[in-house]
Write a protein that holds these residues in place. Structure first.
Motif, PDB file in Angstrom:
ATOM      1  N   ALA A  38      35.554  45.792  36.980  1.00 17.94           N
ATOM      2  CA  ALA A  38      35.438  44.435  37.522  1.00 17.94           C
ATOM      3  C   ALA A  38      35.214  43.443  36.399  1.00 17.94           C
ATOM      4  CB  ALA A  38      34.308  44.363  38.535  1.00 17.94           C
ATOM      5  N   ASN A  88      35.545  36.575  38.610  1.00 14.24           N
ATOM      6  CA  ASN A  88      35.988  36.285  39.974  1.00 14.24           C
ATOM      7  C   ASN A  88      36.210  34.794  40.105  1.00 14.24           C
ATOM      8  OD1 ASN A  88      33.665  34.959  41.712  1.00 14.24           O
ATOM      9  ND2 ASN A  88      32.692  36.431  40.339  1.00 14.24           N
ATOM     10  N   ASN A 136      37.631  34.609  47.982  1.00 10.71           N
ATOM     11  CA  ASN A 136      37.168  34.931  46.640  1.00 10.71           C
ATOM     12  C   ASN A 136      38.037  36.053  46.102  1.00 10.71           C
ATOM     13  OD1 ASN A 136      34.968  36.590  44.792  1.00 10.71           O
ATOM     14  ND2 ASN A 136      34.732  34.386  44.711  1.00 10.71           N
ATOM     15  N   THR A 137      38.458  35.931  44.866  1.00 11.28           N
ATOM     16  CA  THR A 137      39.292  36.941  44.224  1.00 11.28           C
ATOM     17  C   THR A 137      38.552  37.510  43.027  1.00 11.28           C
ATOM     18  OG1 THR A 137      41.302  35.770  44.880  1.00 11.28           O
ATOM     19  CG2 THR A 137      41.504  37.358  43.091  1.00 11.28           C
ATOM     20  N   ILE A 138      38.500  38.830  42.951  1.00  7.28           N
ATOM     21  CA  ILE A 138      37.888  39.509  41.811  1.00  7.28           C
ATOM     22  C   ILE A 138      39.012  40.091  40.978  1.00  7.28           C
ATOM     23  CG2 ILE A 138      36.336  41.341  41.064  1.00  7.28           C
ATOM     24  CD1 ILE A 138      34.989  41.070  43.848  1.00  7.28           C
ATOM     25  N   LYS A 139      39.010  39.774  39.703  1.00 12.17           N
ATOM     26  CA  LYS A 139      40.014  40.311  38.793  1.00 12.17           C
ATOM     27  C   LYS A 139      39.444  41.557  38.116  1.00 12.17           C
ATOM     28  CE  LYS A 139      42.543  36.151  38.062  1.00 12.17           C
ATOM     29  NZ  LYS A 139      42.149  34.996  38.558  1.00 12.17           N
ATOM     30  N   SER A 184      31.641  28.859  43.440  1.00 13.54           N
ATOM     31  CA  SER A 184      31.365  30.121  44.110  1.00 13.54           C
ATOM     32  C   SER A 184      31.286  29.899  45.616  1.00 13.54           C
ATOM     33  CB  SER A 184      30.049  30.745  43.617  1.00 13.54           C
ATOM     34  OG  SER A 184      28.949  29.949  43.999  1.00 13.54           O
TER      35      SER A 184
END
Length: 151
Positions: A59, A62, A38-41, A145
């Protein structure tokens, strides 16, 4: 999940591709599960009157990484049928659950992909050489997700 000194082995796991709107659940002997992540931008933000000359990291959205499942071809066509139905516009998102097992085959933890759909299927590489390789198929999935659960 119990805390232990030695990490769990990566070769003992179960994969279940939950029902897709009335379809049978697909469970199989997959040899590989990879790519879970999982990537959070983050957006950069700074007030004009901030005393510090740096930006804040806020944040934002994602995204879930694509996962890959591999298994030996066993004559079960349900994975390819799922691809065929998706190509035809009959979308059947599924809940995919990957369960890690300990040495006694007790459930330790799970990765749960929500709204997973096939994005790519790769058939086997066939080659008339030594005769020791297995015919493998590969399924790539996208998901909205991913969750991690300790059991």
């Amino acid at each position: 999940m119990a805390v232990r000194d030695n990490p769990y082995s990566a070769f003992n796991f179960l994969v279940k591709l939950g029902d897709g709107g009335g379809e049978d659940q697909i469970a199989g002997g997959f040899s590989d599960f990879s790519g879970a992540g999982n990537t959070i931008k983050y957006a950069e933000y700074r007030n004009g009157n901030d005393r510090q000359n740096h930006v804040r990291k806020v944040a934002n959205v994602n995204s879930t990484e694509d996962v890959t499942l591999k298994r030996g071809i066993v004559g079960d066509l349900r994975l390819f049928e799922w691809i065929r139905q998706t190509r035809a516009g009959n979308f059947q998102p599924r809940t995919v659950t990957v369960t890690l097992l300990d040495e006694a085959r007790n459930r330790v933890c799970e990765w749960v992909l929500q709204q997973a759909q096939p994005t790519k299927w790769v058939g086997p590489t066939l080659a008339a050489k030594g005769g020791t390789d297995l015919a493998m198929e590969e399924l790539h999935l996208v998901a909205e997700s991913i969750d991690f659960r300790s059991l």
